[in-house]
Structures are given as C-alpha cells and as structure tokens.
Write a protein that holds these residues in place. Sequence first.
Motif, PDB file in Angstrom:
ATOM      1  N   VAL A  13       0.848  -1.204   0.000  1.00  0.00           N
ATOM      2  CA  VAL A  13       0.000   0.000   0.000  1.00  0.00           C
ATOM      3  C   VAL A  13       0.879   1.249   0.000  1.00  0.00           C
ATOM      4  CG1 VAL A  13      -1.852   1.231   1.183  1.00  0.00           C
ATOM      5  CG2 VAL A  13      -1.711  -1.270   1.374  1.00  0.00           C
ATOM      6  N   ASP A  14       0.801   2.024  -1.087  1.00  0.00           N
ATOM      7  CA  ASP A  14       1.561   3.274  -1.181  1.00  0.00           C
ATOM      8  C   ASP A  14       0.960   4.095  -2.311  1.00  0.00           C
ATOM      9  OD1 ASP A  14       3.824   5.220  -1.843  1.00  0.00           O
ATOM     10  OD2 ASP A  14       4.710   4.101  -0.187  1.00  0.00           O
ATOM     11  N   ASP A  15       0.875   5.413  -2.124  1.00  0.00           N
ATOM     12  CA  ASP A  15       0.282   6.228  -3.186  1.00  0.00           C
ATOM     13  C   ASP A  15       1.271   6.550  -4.298  1.00  0.00           C
ATOM     14  OD1 ASP A  15       1.690   7.926  -1.453  1.00  0.00           O
ATOM     15  OD2 ASP A  15       0.441   9.653  -1.905  1.00  0.00           O
ATOM     16  N   HIS A  16       2.517   6.101  -4.167  1.00  0.00           N
ATOM     17  CA  HIS A  16       3.506   6.304  -5.230  1.00  0.00           C
ATOM     18  C   HIS A  16       3.741   4.987  -5.981  1.00  0.00           C
ATOM     19  CE1 HIS A  16       4.501   9.796  -2.602  1.00  0.00           C
ATOM     20  NE2 HIS A  16       4.614  10.371  -3.780  1.00  0.00           N
ATOM     21  N   PRO A  17       3.310   4.910  -7.246  1.00  0.00           N
ATOM     22  CA  PRO A  17       3.490   3.677  -8.013  1.00  0.00           C
ATOM     23  C   PRO A  17       4.945   3.203  -8.081  1.00  0.00           C
ATOM     24  CG  PRO A  17       2.012   5.172  -9.178  1.00  0.00           C
ATOM     25  CD  PRO A  17       2.582   5.932  -8.014  1.00  0.00           C
ATOM     26  N   LEU A  18       5.897   4.150  -8.100  1.00  0.00           N
ATOM     27  CA  LEU A  18       7.310   3.760  -8.186  1.00  0.00           C
ATOM     28  C   LEU A  18       7.756   2.994  -6.942  1.00  0.00           C
ATOM     29  CD1 LEU A  18       9.122   6.815  -9.816  1.00  0.00           C
ATOM     30  CD2 LEU A  18       8.918   4.505 -10.738  1.00  0.00           C
ATOM     31  N   ILE A  19       7.259   3.416  -5.776  1.00  0.00           N
ATOM     32  CA  ILE A  19       7.591   2.707  -4.530  1.00  0.00           C
ATOM     33  C   ILE A  19       7.023   1.288  -4.599  1.00  0.00           C
ATOM     34  CG2 ILE A  19       7.212   2.606  -2.031  1.00  0.00           C
ATOM     35  CD1 ILE A  19       9.051   4.854  -2.643  1.00  0.00           C
ATOM     36  N   ARG A  20       5.770   1.173  -5.032  1.00  0.00           N
ATOM     37  CA  ARG A  20       5.143  -0.152  -5.129  1.00  0.00           C
ATOM     38  C   ARG A  20       5.901  -1.031  -6.121  1.00  0.00           C
ATOM     39  NH1 ARG A  20       0.197   2.749  -5.766  1.00  0.00           N
ATOM     40  NH2 ARG A  20      -0.160   1.687  -7.756  1.00  0.00           N
ATOM     41  N   SER A  21       6.322  -0.443  -7.237  1.00  0.00           N
ATOM     42  CA  SER A  21       7.087  -1.217  -8.235  1.00  0.00           C
ATOM     43  C   SER A  21       8.404  -1.705  -7.646  1.00  0.00           C
ATOM     44  CB  SER A  21       7.392  -0.348  -9.468  1.00  0.00           C
ATOM     45  OG  SER A  21       6.210  -0.006 -10.124  1.00  0.00           O
ATOM     46  N   GLY A  22       9.058  -0.840  -6.868  1.00  0.00           N
ATOM     47  CA  GLY A  22      10.314  -1.232  -6.231  1.00  0.00           C
ATOM     48  C   GLY A  22      10.115  -2.382  -5.264  1.00  0.00           C
ATOM     49  N   ILE A  23       9.009  -2.339  -4.503  1.00  0.00           N
ATOM     50  CA  ILE A  23       8.704  -3.413  -3.556  1.00  0.00           C
ATOM     51  C   ILE A  23       8.424  -4.711  -4.298  1.00  0.00           C
ATOM     52  CG2 ILE A  23       6.949  -4.216  -1.914  1.00  0.00           C
ATOM     53  CD1 ILE A  23       6.842  -1.242  -0.933  1.00  0.00           C
ATOM     54  N   VAL A  24       7.636  -4.617  -5.367  1.00  0.00           N
ATOM     55  CA  VAL A  24       7.341  -5.815  -6.177  1.00  0.00           C
ATOM     56  C   VAL A  24       8.643  -6.428  -6.698  1.00  0.00           C
ATOM     57  CG1 VAL A  24       6.319  -6.627  -8.352  1.00  0.00           C
ATOM     58  CG2 VAL A  24       5.010  -5.129  -6.839  1.00  0.00           C
ATOM     59  N   GLY A  25       9.564  -5.553  -7.135  1.00  0.00           N
ATOM     60  CA  GLY A  25      10.847  -6.042  -7.659  1.00  0.00           C
ATOM     61  C   GLY A  25      11.677  -6.743  -6.590  1.00  0.00           C
ATOM     62  N   LEU A  26      11.707  -6.167  -5.374  1.00  0.00           N
ATOM     63  CA  LEU A  26      12.463  -6.783  -4.283  1.00  0.00           C
ATOM     64  C   LEU A  26      11.857  -8.134  -3.889  1.00  0.00           C
ATOM     65  CD1 LEU A  26      13.131  -3.770  -1.869  1.00  0.00           C
ATOM     66  CD2 LEU A  26      14.866  -5.143  -3.011  1.00  0.00           C
ATOM     67  N   VAL A  27      10.525  -8.153  -3.779  1.00  0.00           N
ATOM     68  CA  VAL A  27       9.836  -9.377  -3.348  1.00  0.00           C
ATOM     69  C   VAL A  27       9.958 -10.471  -4.406  1.00  0.00           C
ATOM     70  CG1 VAL A  27       7.547 -10.340  -2.845  1.00  0.00           C
ATOM     71  CG2 VAL A  27       8.253  -8.186  -1.790  1.00  0.00           C
ATOM     72  N   ALA A  28       9.945 -10.080  -5.685  1.00  0.00           N
ATOM     73  CA  ALA A  28      10.004 -11.063  -6.781  1.00  0.00           C
ATOM     74  C   ALA A  28      11.287 -11.904  -6.736  1.00  0.00           C
ATOM     75  CB  ALA A  28       9.892 -10.355  -8.119  1.00  0.00           C
ATOM     76  N   LEU A  29      12.330 -11.373  -6.103  1.00  0.00           N
ATOM     77  CA  LEU A  29      13.603 -12.098  -5.999  1.00  0.00           C
ATOM     78  C   LEU A  29      13.588 -13.148  -4.890  1.00  0.00           C
ATOM     79  CD1 LEU A  29      16.002  -9.013  -6.323  1.00  0.00           C
ATOM     80  CD2 LEU A  29      15.417 -10.674  -8.115  1.00  0.00           C
ATOM     81  N   GLN A  30      12.522 -13.147  -4.090  1.00  0.00           N
ATOM     82  CA  GLN A  30      12.452 -14.066  -2.945  1.00  0.00           C
ATOM     83  C   GLN A  30      11.554 -15.267  -3.263  1.00  0.00           C
ATOM     84  OE1 GLN A  30      14.571 -13.086  -0.600  1.00  0.00           O
ATOM     85  NE2 GLN A  30      14.826 -11.240  -1.862  1.00  0.00           N
ATOM     86  N   PRO A  31      12.053 -16.468  -3.114  1.00  0.00           N
ATOM     87  CA  PRO A  31      11.245 -17.643  -3.449  1.00  0.00           C
ATOM     88  C   PRO A  31      10.116 -17.920  -2.459  1.00  0.00           C
ATOM     89  CG  PRO A  31      13.355 -18.312  -2.503  1.00  0.00           C
ATOM     90  CD  PRO A  31      13.424 -16.828  -2.676  1.00  0.00           C
ATOM     91  N   ASP A  32      10.191 -17.296  -1.265  1.00  0.00           N
ATOM     92  CA  ASP A  32       9.202 -17.615  -0.229  1.00  0.00           C
ATOM     93  C   ASP A  32       8.159 -16.523  -0.016  1.00  0.00           C
ATOM     94  OD1 ASP A  32      11.087 -15.838   0.762  1.00  0.00           O
ATOM     95  OD2 ASP A  32      10.975 -16.606   2.808  1.00  0.00           O
ATOM     96  N   MET A  33       8.047 -15.571  -0.958  1.00  0.00           N
ATOM     97  CA  MET A  33       7.029 -14.522  -0.813  1.00  0.00           C
ATOM     98  C   MET A  33       6.562 -13.992  -2.155  1.00  0.00           C
ATOM     99  SD  MET A  33       9.418 -11.507   0.948  1.00  0.00           S
ATOM    100  CE  MET A  33      10.024 -12.541   2.276  1.00  0.00           C
ATOM    101  N   GLN A  34       5.363 -13.420  -2.180  1.00  0.00           N
ATOM    102  CA  GLN A  34       4.833 -12.833  -3.403  1.00  0.00           C
ATOM    103  C   GLN A  34       3.868 -11.691  -3.066  1.00  0.00           C
ATOM    104  OE1 GLN A  34       1.860 -16.566  -4.077  1.00  0.00           O
ATOM    105  NE2 GLN A  34       1.787 -15.021  -5.673  1.00  0.00           N
ATOM    106  N   VAL A  35       3.868 -10.632  -3.903  1.00  0.00           N
ATOM    107  CA  VAL A  35       2.902  -9.549  -3.765  1.00  0.00           C
ATOM    108  C   VAL A  35       1.616  -9.993  -4.450  1.00  0.00           C
ATOM    109  CG1 VAL A  35       2.343  -7.156  -4.379  1.00  0.00           C
ATOM    110  CG2 VAL A  35       4.666  -7.739  -3.650  1.00  0.00           C
ATOM    111  N   VAL A  36       0.529 -10.083  -3.676  1.00  0.00           N
ATOM    112  CA  VAL A  36      -0.742 -10.556  -4.244  1.00  0.00           C
ATOM    113  C   VAL A  36      -1.690  -9.416  -4.592  1.00  0.00           C
ATOM    114  CG1 VAL A  36      -0.636 -12.800  -3.096  1.00  0.00           C
ATOM    115  CG2 VAL A  36      -1.736 -10.877  -1.921  1.00  0.00           C
ATOM    116  N   ALA A  37      -1.415  -8.207  -4.061  1.00  0.00           N
ATOM    117  CA  ALA A  37      -2.284  -7.067  -4.350  1.00  0.00           C
ATOM    118  C   ALA A  37      -1.570  -5.764  -4.018  1.00  0.00           C
ATOM    119  CB  ALA A  37      -3.583  -7.170  -3.550  1.00  0.00           C
TER     120      ALA A  37
END
Length: 210
Positions: A13-37
Amino acid sequence: MSSEAAPIRILSVDDHPLIRSGIVGLVALQPDMQVVAEAGTGREAIQQFQLHRPDITLMDLQMPEMGGIDAIMAIRGGAPDARIIVLTTYAGDVQALRALQAGARAYLLKNALHKELITTIRAVHAGKKSLSTEVSFQLAEHATDDGLTASEIRVLRLIAEGNANKEIAAQLSVSEDTVKGQVRNILSKLDAKDRTHAAMIGLKRGIIEL
C-alpha cells in the motif's frame, strides 16, 4: 503432496506507483514470498485486504483520502491478527507511537527498504515485532518528554500554517493572552527557539501534519 511452505502473501500500500514497483521487484527475488495485491489509498487498502487476506500488509502513512493509521485501525477492527508493517519517510517518534498503538507490528523507513524490508517481512510473519534503528532512537530520546496537550497541538498546527497569535485566537475563540501562554508552553516542551523552530519540530516528530 509438496512439503514446500506456501509463500508469504503480501499487500503493498503506497500512493507512489514507483515505490510499489520497487517493492514488487524486491519481493520477486524471494522464493518464499509474493505480492498478491496493491493499493494507492487507505480505502483501497481496506478493500484489497478484505479481498485477498494477505499474510503481511506493507502500509504507507501519508496517503490521499484516508491515511495509513486510519487504515490500520480499520483493517485490524475486522482482522485483529492482521500483520502490518509501516513503511514511511518519517522517523518521528509521535507518528511511530501512533502507528504502533494502532496495531502495526513493525515501523520501517523507506530509505532502508533495500537493507531491511525482506528480513522485516520474515520477522513479522514469524510473529516478531521490529523497529528501524533511527525510529527506536527517536522513541527512546523522547520517552520522558512532557507531551503537548490537545489544545497546544491545535495551536502548533495553526502556527505551522502561518497564523499569527491574533488569528489563532480568533479561530479557536479564545483570548490572545491564552494563545500566548500556550505558545510559551509549546516552546518550552519542544525545547524550541521560536515559533518557526517549534513548527519544524512538530512536523519532524509527527506531532502535526500539514
């Protein structure tokens, strides 16, 4: 049947799309987690939480329509076990305390995301609590401070908006002498040199928001 554990499901949850994209990118590198929304406002956060029931919610505080603290309280009102990590730019002790009292399990500064986000997600998912070092320092430094009263906070907010004592007195329907006394108290409690310094301290610590 696979013995692999299900991934940690995350709502960002963040009103800045770039922050959310950065979080998605960090999480995508982890095999044990995923951004679902994802969500860009507090109201969207509540809706997305109810829809997806994530294991971890990453919550910004300053957002349009509804701020993060109100969203945390609303989410935990319906799901008391919700595990929420605050991600913010502000290290202010008062704001951090409000978030923790609302039910956040961790408070993390955005400038530390690359270093601390993944370990914080795993820690909170495991039932632990976490504070960034800078926030812990701020909380400890001001733990014994004499806090401002509700009326002093209102005066400080009006000072920060550029109002003179006379204008503040008119807006609050009190005498100018009353406002002067409250200003003296504010300066003393915040250890501020003048009104401008007091307003800066108030904003930095999260006592007031503009």
